[in-house]
Design an enzyme around this catalytic site. Structure first.
Site, PDB file in Angstrom:
ATOM      1  N   ASP A 196      17.996  45.525  -0.770  1.00  0.00           N
ATOM      2  CA  ASP A 196      17.095  45.031  -1.825  1.00  0.00           C
ATOM      3  C   ASP A 196      17.010  43.511  -1.907  1.00  0.00           C
ATOM      4  O   ASP A 196      16.830  42.949  -2.990  1.00  0.00           O
ATOM      5  CB  ASP A 196      17.500  45.599  -3.198  1.00  0.00           C
ATOM      6  CG  ASP A 196      17.321  47.101  -3.275  1.00  0.00           C
ATOM      7  OD1 ASP A 196      16.413  47.610  -2.597  1.00  0.00           O
ATOM      8  OD2 ASP A 196      18.091  47.756  -4.003  1.00  0.00           O
TER       9      ASP A 196
ATOM     10  N   THR B  84      11.567  44.154   3.641  1.00  0.00           N
ATOM     11  CA  THR B  84      10.264  44.760   3.913  1.00  0.00           C
ATOM     12  C   THR B  84       9.133  43.846   3.451  1.00  0.00           C
ATOM     13  O   THR B  84       8.133  43.662   4.161  1.00  0.00           O
ATOM     14  CB  THR B  84      10.146  46.131   3.218  1.00  0.00           C
ATOM     15  OG1 THR B  84      11.220  46.973   3.665  1.00  0.00           O
ATOM     16  CG2 THR B  84       8.824  46.795   3.542  1.00  0.00           C
TER      17      THR B  84
ATOM     18  N   LYS C  92      10.620  50.348  12.557  1.00  0.00           N
ATOM     19  CA  LYS C  92      11.919  50.519  11.907  1.00  0.00           C
ATOM     20  C   LYS C  92      12.556  51.788  12.438  1.00  0.00           C
ATOM     21  O   LYS C  92      11.891  52.827  12.555  1.00  0.00           O
ATOM     22  CB  LYS C  92      11.751  50.601  10.386  1.00  0.00           C
ATOM     23  CG  LYS C  92      13.079  50.647   9.618  1.00  0.00           C
ATOM     24  CD  LYS C  92      12.863  50.400   8.137  1.00  0.00           C
ATOM     25  CE  LYS C  92      14.196  50.321   7.392  1.00  0.00           C
ATOM     26  NZ  LYS C  92      14.026  49.846   6.006  1.00  0.00           N
TER      27      LYS C  92
ATOM     28  N   SER D   2      15.742  55.252   4.604  1.00  0.00           N
ATOM     29  CA  SER D   2      16.239  56.265   3.668  1.00  0.00           C
ATOM     30  C   SER D   2      15.750  55.938   2.264  1.00  0.00           C
ATOM     31  O   SER D   2      15.435  54.798   1.949  1.00  0.00           O
ATOM     32  CB  SER D   2      17.768  56.340   3.703  1.00  0.00           C
ATOM     33  OG  SER D   2      18.339  55.064   3.493  1.00  0.00           O
TER      34      SER D   2
ATOM     35  N   GLY E  76      19.298  48.040   5.284  1.00  0.00           N
ATOM     36  CA  GLY E  76      20.357  47.417   4.501  1.00  0.00           C
ATOM     37  C   GLY E  76      20.765  46.069   5.056  1.00  0.00           C
ATOM     38  O   GLY E  76      19.943  45.286   5.525  1.00  0.00           O
TER      39      GLY E  76
ATOM     40  N   ASN F  43      14.240  34.532   0.020  1.00  0.00           N
ATOM     41  CA  ASN F  43      13.265  35.274  -0.768  1.00  0.00           C
ATOM     42  C   ASN F  43      13.514  35.053  -2.260  1.00  0.00           C
ATOM     43  O   ASN F  43      14.595  34.651  -2.675  1.00  0.00           O
ATOM     44  CB  ASN F  43      13.364  36.767  -0.424  1.00  0.00           C
ATOM     45  CG  ASN F  43      12.201  37.555  -0.973  1.00  0.00           C
ATOM     46  OD1 ASN F  43      11.089  37.037  -1.113  1.00  0.00           O
ATOM     47  ND2 ASN F  43      12.432  38.823  -1.297  1.00  0.00           N
TER      48      ASN F  43
END
Length: 261
Positions: free
Chosen positions: A69, A73, A94, A98, A155, A215
């Protein structure tokens, strides 16, 4: 059957004390790289593996994160958008995702699992283990479609993809596909530790790290200091800073193209 036979031949080769190197040749996408890697791990403390089939015309990058997170992406999509907006052929791949039930149209994903857990556990729950040969085949197909291919990880960098009779880590995938790495990190508190440790983990395994993208950038004094400290401690350049809900990747196109190999 073929893989067991191949592994047997490698064991026989190892018994010959006069043999110092081995050249393995064969058809594409039959799992040669994975078997050689597994044989090396099983039998040696250290070994040298040379791959002579890297196509210099292929321009790929592996996008990993400092954790789950952090926005891999989102940033990967911005990278692809910038390249496409410049008229370049750019795509996405990818190996395993999951926590989703279906993939977005236009995305190339080899394994999709609905349980929001690590890929190795999601695969166990679904009783559908990840196979390197499938990933190699799908990656090759995606590479043939696009001039620039962004490969997103799962991850953070230490991520088991399979953990049963076969043990596959995310780093095995990077090595087998022979990819340079781009790191996506959060801009906020704790990112110095997470980012520098990710860089050191990759460098200790001789993976080329092409840059870092921060980010959720707001430009606060803490974030500015974080960026400075990450560079001073890792010597890896911060190539872009992405604000929340950014519509564009604010960086020079030529600089972006250089991180691909």
């Amino acid at each position: 059957m073929l893989k067991r036979k191949f592994y047997y031949y490698l064991q026989e080769w190892k018994k010959n004390k006069k043999t110092e190197c081995l050249l393995v040749n064969g058809a594409r996408q039959i799992g040669k790289t994975y078997i050689i890697e597994q044989f090396g791990k099983d039998n040696y403390e250290s070994y040298i593996y040379l791959n002579f089939i890297k196509n210099p015309e292929l321009k790929n990058i592996f996008v990993t994160g400092t954790g789950t997170d952090v926005g891999k992406t989102f940033v990967t999509n911005l990278i692809i958008k910038k390249l496409r907006d410049a008229g370049l052929s750019a795509g996405y791949y990818k190996a395993a995702a999951s926590g989703i039930s279906k993939v977005i149209a236009g995305k190339n994903v080899s394994y999709i699992y609905k349980d929001a857990v690590s890929p190795h556990l999601a695969a166990k729950i679904a009783r559908r283990p990840i196979e390197i040969s499938v990933i190699e085949k799908d990656f090759a197909a995606a590479s043939e479609k696009f001039e620039y291919l962004a490969v997103e990880g799962s991850g953070g960098i230490i991520c088991p993809l399979r953990w049963d009779d076969k043990k596959i880590l995310l780093e095995d995938l990077i090595r087998i596909l022979n990819l340079p790495v781009l790191i996506v990190a959060d801009s906020g508190l704790g990112t110095i530790n997470a980012t520098v440790l990710t860089v050191e983990y990759l460098q200790r395994r001789n993976f080329p790290v092409r840059g870092i993208i921060l980010n959720r950038w707001s430009g606060s004094a803490m974030e500015i200091d974080n960026a400075q400290m990450i560079f001073e401690l890792s010597k890896i350049p911060i190539i872009a800073k992405v604000s929340n809900n950014a519509a564009e990747l604010e960086m020079n196109l030529d600089d972006l193209k250089k991180i691909f190999a």
